[in-house]
Design a protein around this motif. Structure first.
Motif, PDB file in Angstrom:
ATOM      1  N   PRO A   1     -89.557  26.181  93.235  1.00  0.00           N
ATOM      2  CA  PRO A   1     -88.652  27.028  93.995  1.00  0.00           C
ATOM      3  C   PRO A   1     -88.670  26.737  95.500  1.00  0.00           C
ATOM      4  CG  PRO A   1     -90.582  28.265  93.332  1.00  0.00           C
ATOM      5  CD  PRO A   1     -90.676  26.933  92.668  1.00  0.00           C
ATOM      6  N   GLY A   2     -89.652  25.939  95.975  1.00  0.00           N
ATOM      7  CA  GLY A   2     -89.705  25.657  97.403  1.00  0.00           C
ATOM      8  C   GLY A   2     -91.119  25.455  97.927  1.00  0.00           C
ATOM      9  N   PHE A   3     -92.038  25.109  97.037  1.00  0.00           N
ATOM     10  CA  PHE A   3     -93.385  24.791  97.500  1.00  0.00           C
ATOM     11  C   PHE A   3     -93.348  23.496  98.285  1.00  0.00           C
ATOM     12  CE2 PHE A   3     -94.313  27.317  93.693  1.00  0.00           C
ATOM     13  CZ  PHE A   3     -95.194  28.236  94.237  1.00  0.00           C
ATOM     14  N   LEU A   4     -94.157  23.419  99.322  1.00  0.00           N
ATOM     15  CA  LEU A   4     -94.318  22.169 100.054  1.00  0.00           C
ATOM     16  C   LEU A   4     -95.665  21.582  99.663  1.00  0.00           C
ATOM     17  CD1 LEU A   4     -92.913  23.383 103.448  1.00  0.00           C
ATOM     18  CD2 LEU A   4     -92.143  21.310 102.284  1.00  0.00           C
TER      19      LEU A   4
ATOM     20  N   GLU B   1    -107.385  22.526 109.824  1.00  0.00           N
ATOM     21  CA  GLU B   1    -106.653  21.648 110.735  1.00  0.00           C
ATOM     22  C   GLU B   1    -105.211  21.468 110.260  1.00  0.00           C
ATOM     23  OE1 GLU B   1    -110.608  19.072 112.008  1.00  0.00           O
ATOM     24  OE2 GLU B   1    -109.223  18.298 110.507  1.00  0.00           O
ATOM     25  N   LEU B   2    -105.073  21.301 108.940  1.00  0.00           N
ATOM     26  CA  LEU B   2    -103.732  21.139 108.394  1.00  0.00           C
ATOM     27  C   LEU B   2    -102.919  22.408 108.603  1.00  0.00           C
ATOM     28  CD1 LEU B   2    -101.781  19.337 106.849  1.00  0.00           C
ATOM     29  CD2 LEU B   2    -102.726  20.253 104.720  1.00  0.00           C
ATOM     30  N   SER B   3    -103.573  23.526 108.358  1.00  0.00           N
ATOM     31  CA  SER B   3    -102.912  24.814 108.533  1.00  0.00           C
ATOM     32  C   SER B   3    -102.420  24.978 109.966  1.00  0.00           C
ATOM     33  CB  SER B   3    -103.902  25.925 108.168  1.00  0.00           C
ATOM     34  OG  SER B   3    -103.452  27.154 108.678  1.00  0.00           O
ATOM     35  N   ALA B   4    -103.273  24.609 110.913  1.00  0.00           N
ATOM     36  CA  ALA B   4    -102.882  24.737 112.317  1.00  0.00           C
ATOM     37  C   ALA B   4    -101.694  23.831 112.627  1.00  0.00           C
ATOM     38  CB  ALA B   4    -104.072  24.391 113.215  1.00  0.00           C
ATOM     39  N   ALA B   5    -101.722  22.630 112.073  1.00  0.00           N
ATOM     40  CA  ALA B   5    -100.634  21.683 112.325  1.00  0.00           C
ATOM     41  C   ALA B   5     -99.324  22.193 111.728  1.00  0.00           C
ATOM     42  CB  ALA B   5    -100.996  20.320 111.736  1.00  0.00           C
ATOM     43  N   ILE B   6     -99.407  22.751 110.528  1.00  0.00           N
ATOM     44  CA  ILE B   6     -98.189  23.261 109.887  1.00  0.00           C
ATOM     45  C   ILE B   6     -97.662  24.462 110.657  1.00  0.00           C
ATOM     46  CG2 ILE B   6     -97.261  24.334 107.797  1.00  0.00           C
ATOM     47  CD1 ILE B   6     -99.189  22.641 106.171  1.00  0.00           C
ATOM     48  N   THR B   7     -98.582  25.293 111.116  1.00  0.00           N
ATOM     49  CA  THR B   7     -98.163  26.458 111.893  1.00  0.00           C
ATOM     50  C   THR B   7     -97.392  26.031 113.129  1.00  0.00           C
ATOM     51  OG1 THR B   7    -100.151  27.616 111.119  1.00  0.00           O
ATOM     52  CG2 THR B   7     -98.973  28.581 112.981  1.00  0.00           C
ATOM     53  N   SER B   8     -97.863  24.981 113.780  1.00  0.00           N
ATOM     54  CA  SER B   8     -97.147  24.580 114.994  1.00  0.00           C
ATOM     55  C   SER B   8     -95.834  23.874 114.649  1.00  0.00           C
ATOM     56  CB  SER B   8     -98.058  23.776 115.925  1.00  0.00           C
ATOM     57  OG  SER B   8     -98.118  22.440 115.525  1.00  0.00           O
ATOM     58  N   CYS B   9     -95.768  23.206 113.500  1.00  0.00           N
ATOM     59  CA  CYS B   9     -94.497  22.628 113.046  1.00  0.00           C
ATOM     60  C   CYS B   9     -93.453  23.733 112.853  1.00  0.00           C
ATOM     61  CB  CYS B   9     -94.655  21.926 111.700  1.00  0.00           C
ATOM     62  SG  CYS B   9     -95.486  20.345 111.808  1.00  0.00           S
ATOM     63  N   LEU B  10     -93.907  24.802 112.251  1.00  0.00           N
ATOM     64  CA  LEU B  10     -93.014  25.920 111.976  1.00  0.00           C
ATOM     65  C   LEU B  10     -92.490  26.499 113.287  1.00  0.00           C
ATOM     66  CD1 LEU B  10     -91.738  28.044 110.121  1.00  0.00           C
ATOM     67  CD2 LEU B  10     -93.909  29.286 110.156  1.00  0.00           C
ATOM     68  N   LYS B  11     -93.411  26.665 114.218  1.00  0.00           N
ATOM     69  CA  LYS B  11     -93.036  27.226 115.510  1.00  0.00           C
ATOM     70  C   LYS B  11     -92.021  26.303 116.208  1.00  0.00           C
ATOM     71  CE  LYS B  11     -95.173  28.992 119.744  1.00  0.00           C
ATOM     72  NZ  LYS B  11     -94.403  28.110 120.643  1.00  0.00           N
TER      73      LYS B  11
ATOM     74  N   VAL C   1    -100.929  12.831 107.370  1.00  0.00           N
ATOM     75  CA  VAL C   1    -100.166  13.251 106.202  1.00  0.00           C
ATOM     76  C   VAL C   1     -99.369  12.047 105.705  1.00  0.00           C
ATOM     77  CG1 VAL C   1     -98.211  14.652 105.425  1.00  0.00           C
ATOM     78  CG2 VAL C   1    -100.020  15.677 106.821  1.00  0.00           C
ATOM     79  N   SER C   2     -99.526  11.746 104.413  1.00  0.00           N
ATOM     80  CA  SER C   2     -98.835  10.562 103.917  1.00  0.00           C
ATOM     81  C   SER C   2     -97.541  10.911 103.190  1.00  0.00           C
ATOM     82  CB  SER C   2     -99.751   9.758 102.999  1.00  0.00           C
ATOM     83  OG  SER C   2    -100.094  10.514 101.865  1.00  0.00           O
TER      84      SER C   2
ATOM     85  N   LEU D   1     -88.651  21.919 107.047  1.00  0.00           N
ATOM     86  CA  LEU D   1     -90.046  21.675 107.425  1.00  0.00           C
ATOM     87  C   LEU D   1     -90.560  20.324 106.948  1.00  0.00           C
ATOM     88  CD1 LEU D   1     -91.532  25.224 106.752  1.00  0.00           C
ATOM     89  CD2 LEU D   1     -91.085  24.161 108.971  1.00  0.00           C
ATOM     90  N   GLN D   2     -89.979  19.850 105.871  1.00  0.00           N
ATOM     91  CA  GLN D   2     -90.489  18.630 105.237  1.00  0.00           C
ATOM     92  C   GLN D   2     -90.687  17.486 106.228  1.00  0.00           C
ATOM     93  OE1 GLN D   2     -87.919  16.948 102.197  1.00  0.00           O
ATOM     94  NE2 GLN D   2     -89.690  16.106 101.102  1.00  0.00           N
ATOM     95  N   GLY D   3     -89.653  17.199 106.992  1.00  0.00           N
ATOM     96  CA  GLY D   3     -89.726  16.074 107.909  1.00  0.00           C
ATOM     97  C   GLY D   3     -90.784  16.276 108.982  1.00  0.00           C
ATOM     98  N   ARG D   4     -90.850  17.497 109.481  1.00  0.00           N
ATOM     99  CA  ARG D   4     -91.839  17.764 110.530  1.00  0.00           C
ATOM    100  C   ARG D   4     -93.267  17.632 109.990  1.00  0.00           C
ATOM    101  NH1 ARG D   4     -90.159  19.978 115.258  1.00  0.00           N
ATOM    102  NH2 ARG D   4     -87.935  20.467 115.408  1.00  0.00           N
ATOM    103  N   LEU D   5     -93.481  18.133 108.780  1.00  0.00           N
ATOM    104  CA  LEU D   5     -94.827  18.043 108.211  1.00  0.00           C
ATOM    105  C   LEU D   5     -95.207  16.594 107.961  1.00  0.00           C
ATOM    106  CD1 LEU D   5     -95.285  20.986 105.677  1.00  0.00           C
ATOM    107  CD2 LEU D   5     -95.174  20.981 108.147  1.00  0.00           C
TER     108      LEU D   5
END
Length: 550
Positions: A88-91, A5-15, A80-81, A70-74
């Motif tokens: 180097p850029g891990f979220l 579910e998280l993966s799907a949400a992040i994918t759509s944030c990216l899009k 997500v709290s 991406l930070q703000g969108r995620l």
RNA sequence: GCCCUCGUAGCUCAGGGGAUAGAGCGGUUGCCUCCGGAGCAACAGGUCGUAGGUUCGAAUCCUAUCGAGGGCACCA
């Protein structure tokens, strides 16, 4: 919240970010799905993604910049709290306890269906495994495939596939003749033929045939009589062993039938007509090099008899005619040379070679005192499926064979087996399941019931860890099916069992002493029961029981 | 000679491009006055066979090489 579910949400944030023009990434560089991982260190949050690092090059932007976009969108994803940018850029994503904890209730409510999927729905799979010759009992190698193959079938089914378990029963040709001659020799009290089979089971079968047909030695063709009856008896005994092992095939296909009903002949005509069969040196050859094999194969020998591959080709055609989309063959490493030829055979018939998939599994070795032992009937070191089950039981046997990758050779130590000392992780997993049941019984006695559920109460670090590994379970099944690797399921159950034991040690379900029952207790009972459910689901995919007491 | 698989802790094995490489067993040391100690915690233990390469990043992908196992039939 599950990682999917998280993966799907992040994918759509990216899009969304791309659509909004905050990022410029070539379409082919955008992943269909952004992978999230469980970080090794808890300081890195609950889930992490390296998507910013991956996109840095195609976007031509430093990874930390992408992470910032991406930070703000995620962070705005419900549940997500916190979202941190690290290294180097891990979220690094932290999920709030209430969002994570909801999973416990969802699992209990899903019950046996938790982890199942419909990703393979509509695919008809023919899974052929074991297929040991009916000239003797199934030994360790075949036992490994029985365990792995049956689990794989169950895993495919969990993903919605329509699976037929099939056993190719090789009752045509030389080996069977040797078997028949060995029986005959035994019946006459003669030693086993040079190229025949020895062993007590030959005597047993010969005796049984004799008692069924007392005048057999004086009939017109005693060897044929021994062949016919002997094969039937051996076949019945193999089926019985498999059944006791928890493996029941949907189809036992007799090679002989392909010859009896003319399928082989018809097919040869078809191949000749297609021009892929040619005559040379008095034999008929399949032009398999034209389809990726390293040499052409004789299909009809110069003596006019069909070679083994003739049956294989006809058999494949039969499977396809029965409507299977995918024909999977599980073979031992000693048969890896068949891969190219089976695929070539399919292609020669004008079919798609990708309909054939061959899984090669490495050998099982016996070890005693640290040295490899050749399986030898004379030395009494043949270990059969029945032997293994007698010594360690079905659960331990199936689990220990299924928990290894099929790519690795496995060593089975005779001493460990006979000691019955159980260094087998199956007990670790089964014990965890039994413990969930014990906790459930105690909870019931203490008046703790699954009435209230307060997801936010599951806030202890061991609870967050436990929820995370439970959440990974469906993805593990999907991967196990995609890679055809049942051992992933076993390994993940061990992870879940470990997380459960640690949680058990830290968090009580029933209150201490005379303390009042609170919603924390009730909510933990949901989590406890969810763990029991997932362990039971996973063990059943491995064909292993989930005992309530041990 | 050609092809396939493997080489990760003392042992058996996970890890299919990410942060400090993990588990079980074995070793050492702790934890039973309350839900099962078949459990938990801590410590010790690693040149991920070797050498190159690709990459911001390699146990993981590529090449070579060494070692182990298994194949290379007009056998089935």
């Amino acid at each position: 919240m599950t990682p999917e579910e998280l993966s799907a949400a992040i994918t759509s944030c990216l899009k969304d970010a791309v659509d909004a023009g905050e990022l410029t990434v070539p379409a082919d560089a955008l992943p269909r799905e952004v992978r999230v991982e469980r970080p090794k260190s808890r300081e890195h949050g609950d889930w992490a993604t390296s998507i910013a690092l991956q996109l840095a090059k195609p976007a031509g932007v430093p990874p930390r910049k992408i992470a910032e976009v991406l930070q703000g969108r995620l962070a705005a994803i419900p549940g997500v709290s916190k979202v941190d940018i690290a290294g180097p850029g891990f979220l690094n994503v932290t999920v709030d306890a209430a969002a994570a904890g909801g999973l416990a209730k969802a699992i209990v409510e899903a019950g046996a269906s938790y982890g199942t999927n419909t990703g393979m729905a509509g695919t008809r799979i023919n899974l052929e495994f074991v297929s040991a010759n009916p000239t003797g009992p199934i030994h360790l190698g075949g036992t490994r495939w029985a365990a792995v193959g049956d689990s794989l079938a169950r895993i495919f089914q969990s993903q919605g596939a329509d699976v037929t378990r099939e056993y190719y029963f090789n009752d045509h040709g030389n080996q069977i003749d040797r078997f028949a001659r060995s029986l005959l020799a035994s019946a006459k009290g003669e030693p086993a033929p040079e190229d025949g089979y020895g062993g007590a089971y030959i005597e047993d079968i010969a005796k049984e045939v004799m008692s069924n047909t007392p005048d057999i030695l004086s009939c017109a063709d005693p060897q044929e009589e021994f062949r016919a009856q002997g094969v039937e008896l051996m076949f019945a005994s193999i089926r019985a062993s498999l059944h006791e092992f928890g493996v029941d095939f949907d189809v036992y296909f007799h090679e002989n039938s392909l010859f009896e009903d003319g399928a082989v002949e018809k097919l040869l005509e078809q191949l000749k007509a297609s021009g892929n069969l040619y005559a040379k040196d008095g034999a008929w050859w399949l032009n398999s090099t034209g389809f990726g094999d390293d040499k052409d194969r004789v299909v009809i020998k110069s003596d006019g008899h069909a070679a083994y591959i003739a049956g294989d080709i006809a058999y494949f055609k039969d499977k396809r005619d029965r409507g299977f989309d995918l024909c999977i063959y599980m073979l031992g490493a000693d048969h890896h040379g068949y891969v190219a030829r089976l695929k070539a055979a399919a292609a020669a018939m004008g079919d798609d070679a990708n309909r054939v998939e061959v899984l090669i599994g490495q050998m099982v070795n016996l070890v005693k005192d640290g040295v490899p032992l050749r399986m030898s009937k004379r030395a009494g070191t043949v270990v059969t499926m029945e032997d293994l089950v007698d010594i360690v039981g079905t659960d331990a046997a199936r689990y220990s064979l299924a928990r290894f990758s099929s790519d690795s050779n496995i060593d089975i130590d005779l001493d460990v087996l006979t000691k019955k000392s159980n260094e087998n992780p199956v007990f670790y997993v089964q014990y965890a399941h039994a413990r969930t049941c014990a906790v459930g019984r105690n909870a019931a006695a203490a008046g703790v019931e699954r009435t209230a559920f307060d997801a936010a109460a599951l806030s202890h670090p061991t609870e967050s860890e436990l929820l995370a590994v439970l959440g990974q379970y469906p993805g593990v099944l999907t991967q196990a099916a995609a890679f055809r690797e049942p051992h992933r399921v076993a390994r993940h159950l061990e992870v879940i069992a470990g997380a459960y034991h640690r949680w058990y040690d830290a968090c009580r379900v029933t209150p201490m002493g005379d303390d009042a029952v609170t919603d924390v207790n009730r909510t933990r009972l949901w989590l406890n029961d969810a763990v029991g459910q997932v362990l039971a689901n996973g063990l059943s995919l491995l064909g292993v029981s989930a005992p309530e007491r041990m």
